[in-house]
Design a protein around this motif. Sequence first.
Motif, PDB file in Angstrom:
ATOM      1  N   VAL A   1      22.064  54.081  57.703  1.00 52.20           N
ATOM      2  CA  VAL A   1      22.848  54.992  58.477  1.00 52.20           C
ATOM      3  C   VAL A   1      22.528  53.602  59.692  1.00 52.20           C
TER       4      VAL A   1
ATOM      5  N   ASN B   1      25.405  59.545  64.300  1.00 52.94           N
ATOM      6  CA  ASN B   1      24.381  58.448  63.416  1.00 52.94           C
ATOM      7  C   ASN B   1      25.363  58.969  62.371  1.00 52.94           C
TER       8      ASN B   1
ATOM      9  N   GLU C   1      22.690  54.662  63.728  1.00 53.64           N
ATOM     10  CA  GLU C   1      22.222  55.495  65.039  1.00 53.64           C
ATOM     11  C   GLU C   1      22.724  54.934  66.587  1.00 53.64           C
TER      12      GLU C   1
ATOM     13  N   GLU D   1      26.123  56.852  58.435  1.00 53.62           N
ATOM     14  CA  GLU D   1      25.867  56.164  57.710  1.00 53.62           C
ATOM     15  C   GLU D   1      26.870  55.150  56.331  1.00 53.62           C
TER      16      GLU D   1
END
Length: 52
Positions: free
Chosen positions: A29, A36, A31, A38
């Motif tokens: 993940v 965010n 950010e 994945e």
Amino acid sequence: MMTIIIEGKEFNNKEQAIIELAFCHYPVVVEIDGENQEFSSFDAAREFVESK
């Protein structure tokens, strides 16, 4: 200033973040400034970081 968080580690530099991504276990993940996402591959994560 942009903040990139990868697996709990903070980076202010895209190049450092990309180097960290090269050594991550996927999925990971990422950010960036509260957004965010994945990723299941290094290439996709790198493109996300570079696009910001």
